[in-house]
Design an enzyme around this catalytic site. Structure first.
Site, PDB file in Angstrom:
ATOM      1  CB  CYS A  43      21.381 -25.849 -14.640  1.00  0.00           C
ATOM      2  SG  CYS A  43      20.161 -24.525 -14.407  1.00  0.00           S
ATOM      3  CG  ASP A  45      19.646 -24.302  -9.435  1.00  0.00           C
ATOM      4  OD1 ASP A  45      20.166 -24.283  -8.302  1.00  0.00           O
ATOM      5  OD2 ASP A  45      18.417 -24.338  -9.615  1.00  0.00           O
ATOM      6  NE  ARG A  47      18.317 -25.211  -6.230  1.00  0.00           N
ATOM      7  CZ  ARG A  47      17.061 -25.481  -6.554  1.00  0.00           C
ATOM      8  NH1 ARG A  47      16.221 -25.906  -5.624  1.00  0.00           N
ATOM      9  NH2 ARG A  47      16.641 -25.364  -7.799  1.00  0.00           N
ATOM     10  CG  HIS A  99      19.131 -28.987 -11.778  1.00  0.00           C
ATOM     11  ND1 HIS A  99      18.264 -28.426 -10.872  1.00  0.00           N
ATOM     12  CD2 HIS A  99      19.403 -28.008 -12.670  1.00  0.00           C
ATOM     13  CE1 HIS A  99      18.049 -27.160 -11.182  1.00  0.00           C
ATOM     14  NE2 HIS A  99      18.717 -26.875 -12.275  1.00  0.00           N
ATOM     15  CB  CYS A 102      15.790 -27.446 -14.106  1.00  0.00           C
ATOM     16  SG  CYS A 102      16.670 -26.188 -15.061  1.00  0.00           S
TER      17      CYS A 102
HETATM   18 CO    CO Z   1      18.288 -25.353 -13.643  1.00  0.00          CO
END
Ligand code: CO
Length: 221
Positions: A43, A45, A47, A99, A102
């Site tokens: 992803c 993302d 993090r 994750h 998400c």
């Molecule tokens: Co995500």
């Protein structure tokens, strides 16, 4: 702060010194080429930092990231990345890493018009539809959300396995293997969903067998 990005250049200068301190030829080696063993699809993302969370160094992982780690045959980006990684880099492992927490998966669970994001999120809504019975049976919303994260990883693994390049190379060389993982933001742990690559391949080949081409048959001999 308009100048906050300048710290990145300071970090970069420090990083160069660190790397040269460990190995004076670090950049010479880096520039000489790549031979990563892993393709990581995760992803976007901020993090979920692919290399950092896996403890991998530059040159060790070929990385593709998008919203909710989607693999779709009509998406030229992920398709080209996988094709290149399998045929040219000859990676041994393809990892799909989702994750918990998400935002993309959460958005797909929410009935809402999100404009340009709709067609992308629909790919996750399709995963929901495929597994609706199982998901709707989970009463706790948080658990249902986690389950959809896991099922999304599983379905994207299947999308990778559907690809001719993956099937052909697996038959010839027994690689690449496809893995489905989830990263838990709350603990930092990587969880292996233990996707049964071998059986999924056998199963989907009933419909998606792309390995009977003369080219593969000739090379198998
Ligand atoms: Co995500």
């Amino acid at each position: 702060m308009p100048n906050s990005y300048l710290k990145i250049f300071e970090n970069n200068a420090k990083w160069i010194q660190e790397k040269l301190g460990e190995d004076a030829d670090f950049f010479k080696k880096l520039a000489s080429g790549q031979k990563p063993e892993y393709l990581y699809i995760g992803c976007a993302d901020s993090r979920v930092t692919a290399e950092e969370l896996m403890g991998m160094k530059p040159g060790e992982v070929f990385v593709h990231r998008n919203i909710a780690n989607i693999v779709n045959t009509l998406d030229m980006n992920s398709t080209a990345v996988i094709q290149y990684a399998v045929e040219h880099l000859k990676v041994k492992h393809i990892i799909i890493c989702g994750h918990y927490g998400c935002g993309g998966v959460k958005a797909a669970m929410t009935p809402q018009d999100l404009g340009l994001l709709n067609p992308w999120l629909r790919l996750i809504r399709d995963v929901y539809r495929l597994h609706q019975k199982e998901l709707d049976a989970i009463e706790n919303e948080h658990e249902r959300y986690n389950k959809l994260v896991e099922l999304n990883v599983q379905e994207q693994c299947i999308n990778v396995i559907k690809m001719a390049a993956v099937q052909e190379r697996y038959i010839l060389e027994e690689y690449p293997l496809v893995h489905g993982w989830v990263f838990d933001l709350e603990t930092g742990k990587l969880i292996d969903l233990e996707i049964d690559f071998e059986n999924i391949l056998k199963d989907i080949q009933k419909v998606y067998d792309l390995t009977n081409s003369e080219w593969v048959m000739n090379r198998k001999k």
